[in-house]
Scaffold this active site. Structure first.
Site, PDB file in Angstrom:
ATOM      1  N   ASP A   1      -2.163  -6.424 -23.176  1.00 10.61           N
ATOM      2  CA  ASP A   1      -2.804  -6.577 -21.866  1.00 10.61           C
ATOM      3  C   ASP A   1      -1.739  -7.003 -20.851  1.00 10.61           C
ATOM      4  O   ASP A   1      -0.883  -7.842 -21.144  1.00 10.61           O
ATOM      5  CB  ASP A   1      -3.922  -7.618 -21.943  1.00 10.61           C
ATOM      6  CG  ASP A   1      -4.861  -7.541 -20.748  1.00 10.61           C
ATOM      7  OD1 ASP A   1      -6.038  -7.201 -20.944  1.00 10.61           O
ATOM      8  OD2 ASP A   1      -4.405  -7.819 -19.617  1.00 10.61           O
TER       9      ASP A   1
ATOM     10  N   HIS B   1     -12.647  -0.492 -24.386  1.00  8.93           N
ATOM     11  CA  HIS B   1     -11.525  -1.273 -24.901  1.00  8.93           C
ATOM     12  C   HIS B   1     -12.055  -2.526 -25.565  1.00  8.93           C
ATOM     13  O   HIS B   1     -12.996  -3.148 -25.073  1.00  8.93           O
ATOM     14  CB  HIS B   1     -10.521  -1.634 -23.798  1.00  8.93           C
ATOM     15  CG  HIS B   1     -11.134  -2.217 -22.565  1.00  8.93           C
ATOM     16  ND1 HIS B   1     -11.820  -1.451 -21.644  1.00  8.93           N
ATOM     17  CD2 HIS B   1     -11.168  -3.492 -22.094  1.00  8.93           C
ATOM     18  CE1 HIS B   1     -12.241  -2.223 -20.659  1.00  8.93           C
ATOM     19  NE2 HIS B   1     -11.865  -3.469 -20.907  1.00  8.93           N
TER      20      HIS B   1
HETATM   21  P1  5GP Z   1     -12.184  -5.694 -18.761  1.00  8.50           P
HETATM   22  O1  5GP Z   1     -12.473  -6.731 -17.729  1.00  8.50           O
HETATM   23  O2  5GP Z   1     -12.505  -4.294 -18.268  1.00  8.50           O
HETATM   24  O3  5GP Z   1     -12.791  -6.006 -20.092  1.00  8.50           O
HETATM   25  O4  5GP Z   1     -10.625  -5.786 -19.039  1.00  8.50           O
HETATM   26  C1  5GP Z   1      -9.682  -4.936 -18.466  1.00  8.50           C
HETATM   27  C2  5GP Z   1      -8.321  -5.462 -18.897  1.00  8.50           C
HETATM   28  O5  5GP Z   1      -7.364  -4.465 -18.575  1.00  8.50           O
HETATM   29  C3  5GP Z   1      -7.892  -6.744 -18.174  1.00  8.50           C
HETATM   30  O6  5GP Z   1      -7.668  -7.770 -19.133  1.00  8.50           O
HETATM   31  C4  5GP Z   1      -6.618  -6.339 -17.438  1.00  8.50           C
HETATM   32  O7  5GP Z   1      -5.628  -7.357 -17.452  1.00  8.50           O
HETATM   33  C5  5GP Z   1      -6.166  -5.102 -18.207  1.00  8.50           C
HETATM   34  N1  5GP Z   1      -5.412  -4.152 -17.412  1.00  8.50           N
HETATM   35  C6  5GP Z   1      -5.748  -3.675 -16.189  1.00  8.50           C
HETATM   36  N2  5GP Z   1      -4.821  -2.815 -15.766  1.00  8.50           N
HETATM   37  C7  5GP Z   1      -3.881  -2.734 -16.755  1.00  8.50           C
HETATM   38  C8  5GP Z   1      -2.672  -1.995 -16.884  1.00  8.50           C
HETATM   39  O8  5GP Z   1      -2.255  -1.220 -16.021  1.00  8.50           O
HETATM   40  N3  5GP Z   1      -1.963  -2.171 -18.038  1.00  8.50           N
HETATM   41  C9  5GP Z   1      -2.396  -3.021 -19.027  1.00  8.50           C
HETATM   42  N4  5GP Z   1      -1.629  -3.114 -20.115  1.00  8.50           N
HETATM   43  N5  5GP Z   1      -3.533  -3.728 -18.921  1.00  8.50           N
HETATM   44  C10 5GP Z   1      -4.265  -3.592 -17.793  1.00  8.50           C
END
Ligand code: 5GP
Length: 126
Positions: A35, A110
C-alpha cells in the site's frame, strides 16, 4: 443490479503497468503489492487480475480457479511476511472494504493485509 467496472481505476492502471507499484507476489490470477500509504509495518494489498469491483462481485462471478488462486495468494503473502500465527507469527488482519459504508476508495476488489504491530480492536467504538 449488476456491477459496472471502471477500467480507469488506479488498480487497473497498476495491473496494466501504467502506474508503478512495489510488487510482493504475482500469480496467474492475482497481484499483491505494498500500500502506498501504509497503516502498519506490513500493509499489502492483494487484488485479482480480473475486473471485479468488490468482494461479493468476485464471489458471484469469478471462476473457481480465480477464487482458489486469490485465496492462496493472500495466504502466501501472510506466510512471506512471517505473520502466520501457526508458524510463530504475531498475526494479521484482513480487510476488504466494499461500497459506501465501508468507504471503499478504489473500485477494484482488494484485500488489505495488515500486520507487524498490535492492531487494536476490529472497529472503532462509537
Ligand atoms: P480502500 O479504502 O479502497 O479499501 O483502500 C484503498 C487503498 O489503496 C488505500 O489504503 C490507499 O493507500 C491505496 N492506494 C491508493 N492509491 C494507490 C496507489 O497508487 N498505489 C498503491 N500502492 N496504493 C494505493
Amino acid at each position: 443490479m449488476p456491477y459496472t467496472y471502471d477500467d480507469q481505476n488506479i488498480f487497473a492502471k497498476i495491473l496494466r503497468g501504467e502506474i508503478p507499484s512495489s510488487m510482493v507476489v504475482e500469480t496467474e490470477h492475482s497481484f499483491a503489492f505494498n500500500d502506498i500509504s501504509e497503516q502498519a509495518p506490513h500493509h499489502v494489498l492483494v487484488i485479482p487480475k480480473g475486473a471485479y469491483v468488490c468482494y461479493d462481485h468476485f464471489a458471484a462471478q469469478a471462476t473457481d480457479a480465480e477464487i482458489v488462486d486469490y485465496t492462496r495468494t493472500i495466504g502466501a503473502v501472510c506466510k512471506q511476511l512471517g505473520l502466520e500465527p501457526g508458524a510463530g507469527g504475531a498475526g494479521y488482519r484482513l480487510i476488504a472494504n466494499s461500497g459506501a459504508h465501508a468507504v471503499q476508495e478504489v473500485p477494484h476488489l482488494h484485500v488489505h493485509i495488515l500486520g507487524g504491530r498490535p492492531l487494536g480492536r476490529m472497529l472503532q467504538q462509537v
